[in-house]
Design a protein around this motif. Structure first.
Motif, PDB file in Angstrom:
ATOM      1  N   CYS A  29       0.830  -1.204   0.000  1.00 16.08           N
ATOM      2  CA  CYS A  29       0.000   0.000   0.000  1.00 16.08           C
ATOM      3  C   CYS A  29       0.864   1.253   0.000  1.00 16.08           C
ATOM      4  N   CYS A  63      -7.749   5.126   1.752  1.00 16.46           N
ATOM      5  CA  CYS A  63      -7.701   4.070   0.725  1.00 16.46           C
ATOM      6  C   CYS A  63      -8.481   4.531  -0.516  1.00 16.46           C
ATOM      7  N   CYS A  66      -6.907   1.555  -4.814  1.00 19.45           N
ATOM      8  CA  CYS A  66      -5.834   1.376  -5.806  1.00 19.45           C
ATOM      9  C   CYS A  66      -6.237   1.787  -7.214  1.00 19.45           C
TER      10      CYS A  66
HETATM   11  S1  SF4 Z   1      -6.748  -1.076  -1.932  1.00 16.02           S
HETATM   12 FE1  SF4 Z   1      -6.532   0.587  -0.469  1.00 16.02          FE
HETATM   13  S2  SF4 Z   1      -5.559  -0.315   1.325  1.00 16.02           S
HETATM   14 FE2  SF4 Z   1      -5.247  -1.721  -0.403  1.00 16.02          FE
HETATM   15  S3  SF4 Z   1      -3.247  -1.142  -1.269  1.00 16.02           S
HETATM   16 FE3  SF4 Z   1      -4.821  -0.035  -2.400  1.00 16.02          FE
HETATM   17  S4  SF4 Z   1      -5.006   1.922  -1.369  1.00 16.02           S
HETATM   18 FE4  SF4 Z   1      -3.953   0.542   0.025  1.00 16.02          FE
END
Ligand code: SF4
Ligand code: SF4
Length: 89
Positions: A29, A63, A66
């Motif tokens: 992350c 978050c 991604c």
């Molecule tokens: S989905 Fe969210 S918590 Fe998981 S790596 Fe991506 S940004 Fe980070």
């Protein structure tokens, strides 16, 4: 030829009972956000108390599921299957 676009991710589901506290998800992350390996900036947090063996996995408000990655990196690098991506129906 039509290329089907993958469904977007709606959320990350968490199964703490499968977690081995390897912290790969935190590292992945932080790479997503800053291209560095720094669990402090991870938006998924592994909170583990070795004395009581209490484990909590918390997905923080920062978050972004991604966006701009092919798939969520925390899920991709969790080889234990404790994290899963749920797609929009
Ligand atoms: S989905 Fe969210 S918590 Fe998981 S790596 Fe991506 S940004 Fe980070
Ligand atoms: S990558 Fe998976 S097994 Fe490792 S700490 Fe994260 S949730 Fe737990």
């Amino acid at each position: 030829m039509t290329i089907e676009k993958e469904s977007p991710i709606s959320r990350i589901t968490i199964k703490p009972e499968k977690c081995t506290v390897c912290r790969s998800c935190e590292i992945a992350c932080s790479y997503h956000f800053k291209k560095e390996f720094n669990p402090k900036i991870s938006q998924i947090k592994i909170i583990f108390d070795p004395k009581s063996a209490d484990l909590r996995i918390s997905q923080e408000n920062g978050c972004d599921l991604c966006k701009n990655e092919k798939s969520p990196l925390c899920v991709k690098y969790c080889v234990r299957g404790a994290l899963n991506a749920e797609k929009v129906e």
